[in-house]
Scaffold this active site. Structure first.
Site, short mmCIF file in Angstrom:
data_model
loop_
_atom_site.label_atom_id
_atom_site.label_comp_id
_atom_site.label_asym_id
_atom_site.label_seq_id
_atom_site.Cartn_x
_atom_site.Cartn_y
_atom_site.Cartn_z
N THR A 108 3.70 48.36 85.17
CA THR A 108 3.51 49.73 85.65
C THR A 108 2.10 49.97 86.19
O THR A 108 1.92 50.49 87.30
CB THR A 108 3.81 50.71 84.51
OG1 THR A 108 5.16 50.48 84.09
CG2 THR A 108 3.67 52.15 84.96
N SER A 111 -6.46 56.10 78.17
CA SER A 111 -5.06 56.27 78.53
C SER A 111 -4.86 57.42 79.52
O SER A 111 -5.76 58.20 79.79
CB SER A 111 -4.25 56.57 77.27
OG SER A 111 -4.56 57.87 76.81
N CYS A 112 -3.66 57.51 80.02
CA CYS A 112 -3.33 58.55 81.01
C CYS A 112 -3.66 59.94 80.49
O CYS A 112 -4.29 60.74 81.20
CB CYS A 112 -1.86 58.47 81.39
SG CYS A 112 -0.72 58.53 79.98
N ASN A 113 -3.27 60.26 79.27
CA ASN A 113 -3.50 61.60 78.75
C ASN A 113 -4.99 61.85 78.51
O ASN A 113 -5.50 62.93 78.78
CB ASN A 113 -2.71 61.81 77.46
CG ASN A 113 -1.24 62.09 77.73
OD1 ASN A 113 -0.91 62.91 78.59
ND2 ASN A 113 -0.35 61.41 77.01
N HIS A 169 -4.73 61.39 70.71
CA HIS A 169 -5.44 61.80 71.92
C HIS A 169 -6.79 62.45 71.63
O HIS A 169 -7.76 62.21 72.35
CB HIS A 169 -4.54 62.74 72.73
CG HIS A 169 -3.17 62.19 72.94
ND1 HIS A 169 -2.11 62.48 72.09
CD2 HIS A 169 -2.68 61.33 73.86
CE1 HIS A 169 -1.04 61.83 72.50
NE2 HIS A 169 -1.34 61.12 73.57
N HIS A 188 3.84 63.74 81.89
CA HIS A 188 3.48 64.48 80.70
C HIS A 188 3.09 65.91 81.10
O HIS A 188 2.70 66.16 82.23
CB HIS A 188 2.25 63.86 80.02
CG HIS A 188 2.44 62.46 79.53
ND1 HIS A 188 3.35 62.10 78.57
CD2 HIS A 188 1.78 61.31 79.86
CE1 HIS A 188 3.25 60.80 78.33
NE2 HIS A 188 2.31 60.29 79.10
N GLN A 248 1.84 59.67 84.09
CA GLN A 248 1.45 58.61 83.16
C GLN A 248 1.38 57.23 83.80
O GLN A 248 0.67 56.36 83.32
CB GLN A 248 2.43 58.56 81.97
CG GLN A 248 3.81 57.97 82.27
CD GLN A 248 4.77 58.96 82.94
OE1 GLN A 248 4.40 60.10 83.19
NE2 GLN A 248 5.99 58.52 83.23
#
Lengths: 343, 343
Positions: free
Chosen positions: B11, B139-141, B194, B220, B301
């Protein structure tokens, strides 16, 4: 014996009718419906007298071979109290019928607050409804928030509440609703209607709510933050909330990770329709950081207002005091999913 | 010209490889994979040299008729920098290979923070990674939260942040993941990872995060509350955030109600794979009550960390300063979905 008429026999009405039947001090004298659908068939098979909510649609029942006992006026004139569980906006239209007959009426949270003399939550403001003519039971989410905030306010004081409501897109039977595979801010603009609606119960509370819709049908989920006015720890909050009969603290050992297992537990417990009347709060989720309390609670949108409607009938007919009504409703319905985990 | 090896071509890896190719100052010298699946086929057809990430699995590529240029050691020794985009935990295992060759490496947010000398967000702490040997792109978040909090901290000061992350259950390709028709507290206990992860970028920030999982795959959604240290109004915040190249303020007129339309807009805009690198913030959702700021933002994400990886390559090879790197990445990729709405 209070004679109750139930107007609207859908998601809420059919549950309220069953709950009224379970009481010793009230009975259902009839239910009114607009359509001879499957729920009308169920009403008849349960032995309820069926009334045509809209006179012009009475012939549809005749064509379907479903016996009708009369029209809305007949039901309202015979009743001591009406529970109007019609879709949003219809209750306000029906109000003049109830007024014409001098029959006190209970409306649901989909109506605007000004349909009634007071909004109602049994735990928070029962006495405001005693002897009123028109009472509005607040919506499922507002009921869930009111039950939670009432003890927190009384015990610790609430400086501010901030809640994100992750809402189910539709009920299991609402096959036309979405979203599918999406997460929608709904409404996009602050606040969602829930915050102002909570103020109909606690006028002076400071609360901001944000709403989202997701592809789920079973229950709503609240991500709750309450800034308290006192220093407390999570265990004290847990003990406080465990005392509330309509809050179910899900123990960690239960292995309940979401709405699906909660509903399955309710079904296994013999709950009619798998209903979860209690706010279901994950015990492990109760956390305190500084004065900020956090927790997750699931709210069963189809049923948490059912016991509140029963209590509202007693308030509006002035037939019991708050504590007595709540205790009776809880006992007759079998409130307390948490008892399965008590040793 | 910086020679980049991409280890892990799933991904994130495949997106980073394409993004590196789009740069003028770096190129992909090869990608390493464990399986000869559809993504291996794509890598070959794009002209990337393919390396066997695990030597014992090299024969699988031979059997599939997919040509392999060498093994992991060959790629790492030839590269000036590695982007490790392997599944969580594998990056930490690979670290010794990168160290053995003295090749600086970039890891993803699935790795523990201690895999690297520093965690990284281009907007927030680029300089911490300049000349480091091991850098972890969060991370993405966490990337989404860091991009938002950086300007708010600089301009107004952040007293406290409280964020509910309504997370997609899995990516579109992750067919084994759930939930279906449920809303799960995840984790049940506070905090989600997070909040602590944001502290790897802003060590002194006060932040509480709660996580949920829902039946969605596209993006998200963050329900954000930030208590600011200054009095501001929503329009000021809107203007501040509109200045940030990696924040897309969705205008009301766009008619974008959720992730689905956002992705469709990205596809219509010609974005590779429909990627949305920018935090997508609903402009109408930006609200201020007292010192409390609220907003909704969607986080893609699969792609928001891609420009961050490109910037991390420049930082770790000390080949550009922060502002220059961000500007170059933004220009070459075509950052700025909001430009379609500027008059």
């Amino acid at each position: 014996m209070t004679k109750v008429g139930v107007v609207g026999y859908g998601t809420i009405g059919k549950r309220v009718a069953d709950a009224v039947v379970a009481q010793r001090d009230m009975d259902v004298i009839g239910v009114a419906k607009t359509s001879p659908n499957f729920e009308a068939g169920t009403a008849v098979s349960k032995g309820f007298d069926l009334y045509a909510a809209v006179e012009e649609r009475r012939e549809l029942f005749d064509e379907a071979g479903i016996p009708v006992a009369g029209d809305l006026d007949d039901l309202v004139s015979a009743a001591d109290a009406i529970v109007d569980a019609t879709p949003s906006g219809i209750g306000a239209q029906n109000r003049e019928v109830y007024e014409a007959h001098g029959t006190p009426a209970i409306y649901q949270g989909g109506e605007d607050a000004d349909v009634a003399d007071t909004s109602f939550n049994a735990r928070a403001n029962y006495d405001d409804a005693v002897g009123a003519d028109h009472v509005r039971v607040v919506s499922c989410n507002t009921t869930g928030l009111s039950r939670l905030l009432a003890p927190l306010r009384e015990e610790y004081g609430v400086d501010k509440a901030r809640v994100t409501l992750v809402r189910r897109g539709g009920d299991p039977g609402q096959t036309g609703r979405g979203p599918i595979d999406d997460i929608l801010p709904d409404p996009v603009s602050l606040p969602s209607h829930h915050g102002p609606d909570v103020k109909t119960i606690f006028p002076d509370i400071d609360i901001d709510t944000l709403g989202l819709k997701v592809p789920a049908t079973l229950m709503h989920m609240h991500s709750v933050n309450v800034t308290l006015e006192s220093d407390v720890d999570a265990d004290e909050v847990r003990d406080l909330l465990a005392e509330e009969s309509r809050l179910f603290l899900i123990p960690e050992a239960a292995g309940i990770d979401g709405s699906g297992k909660l509903k399955e537990f309710a079904l296994d417990s013999g709950r009619s329709r798998g209903d979860v009347w209690e706010n279901s709060i994950w015990s492990e989720s109760i956390a305190v950081r500084g004065n900020d309390l956090y927790l997750f609670q699931a709210i069963h949108q189809e049923s948490d207002v059912v016991p509140e409607n029963v209590d509202a009938i007693r308030a509006i007919t002035d037939s019991a005091e708050q504590a007595e009504s709540i205790a009776t409703t809880d006992e007759t319905l079998g409130m307390g999913l948490g008892r399965a985990f008590e040793r």
